[in-house]
Design an enzyme around this catalytic site. Structure first.
Site, mmCIF file in Angstrom:
data_model
loop_
_atom_site.group_PDB
_atom_site.id
_atom_site.type_symbol
_atom_site.label_atom_id
_atom_site.label_comp_id
_atom_site.label_asym_id
_atom_site.label_seq_id
_atom_site.Cartn_x
_atom_site.Cartn_y
_atom_site.Cartn_z
ATOM 1 N N ASP A 268 -14.880 -5.795 66.602
ATOM 2 C CA ASP A 268 -13.935 -6.630 65.856
ATOM 3 C C ASP A 268 -14.566 -7.971 65.492
ATOM 4 O OD1 ASP A 268 -11.988 -4.669 66.177
ATOM 5 O OD2 ASP A 268 -11.168 -5.602 67.977
ATOM 6 N N ASP B 227 -10.294 -2.578 73.742
ATOM 7 C CA ASP B 227 -10.374 -4.016 73.503
ATOM 8 C C ASP B 227 -10.387 -4.736 74.844
ATOM 9 O OD1 ASP B 227 -10.353 -3.779 70.733
ATOM 10 O OD2 ASP B 227 -8.177 -3.816 70.627
#
Length: 224
Positions: free
Chosen positions: A183, A149
């Site tokens: 995401d 991420d």
């Protein structure tokens, strides 16, 4: 060009574009940054902040080796089912909007699936130095990799007033989740799905009310 052909192009086009962008950025971050490192993109409220998580989207974690393997297998099955469903939906020539948001969700699922299935063997650790791709030994076995991420958007960061209920005096950050392109694709697709369903339900209710009124009017005319 036939509707089915256009929808296949939309499905696999979105899958391909999102996966390329997602994986290219993750590989760049993994091979150019160490965990915890930040690079400002737009001031202090849009940053590249490298973290790895072993759970769901936006850093939601799940503990233990067994849990990690179960999560990876779940992602594998879910991704396969999503793609199978979307291909079948296109064959039935369904609505193009469903193909679009379904493709976003499927692409996001596959993007994070690649990380947790293969990154453990494709890279070494990123804790103290940038990772090497295709090292002699990876940092985890198959199905036990971590999801990369990097987007951090601390749009509002402040200390709450002492008199604020419950959280008074605490440090507050909005939006404090760190996420990736996959995401974002899942989130956009999910919100699009919800909005689409609400609009369709409202339209169906309106049609039903119109039909009921028409039926009632016809009944009154018949009695007259």
């Amino acid at each position: 060009m036939q509707k089915k052909t256009k929808q296949y192009l939309l499905l696999f086009g979105l899958l391909g574009v999102i996966l390329v962008i997602d994986q290219a950025l993750k590989i760049w971050v993994k091979t150019h940054m160490v965990i915890g490192e930040e690079i400002p993109l737009i001031g202090d409220w849009c940053l590249l902040h490298f973290v790895e998580n072993q759970g769901f989207a936006f850093g939601t974690t799940i503990g233990g080796t067994t849990g990690k393997i179960i999560l990876s297998l779940f992602r594998l099955v879910a991704s396969a089912v999503l793609v199978w469903f979307m291909v079948g939906y296109v064959k039935r020539e369904g609505r193009t909007s469903v193909v679009a948001y379904g493709s976003l969700i499927a692409a996001g699922a596959i993007g994070n699936l690649i990380d947790c299935c293969f990154y453990g063997v494709l890279f070494n650790e990123s804790t103290y130095t940038v990772a090497q791709m295709f090292p002699p030994e990876g940092y985890a076995p198959l199905l036990q990799g971590s999801v990369v991420d990097m987007f951090f958007l601390p749009i509002i960061e402040t200390d709450l007033p002492a008199g604020f209920p419950i959280w008074g005096g605490e440090h507050f950050v909005f939006f404090n989740a760190i996420f990736n392109v996959a995401d974002a694709a899942i989130t956009v697709g999910a919100f699009w799905f919800i909005i689409d369903q609400v609009i369709r339900n409202l339209a169906d209710r309106k049609k039903k009310r119109t039909a009921d009124l028409q039926e009632a009017e016809n009944g009154e005319k018949t009695e007259a």
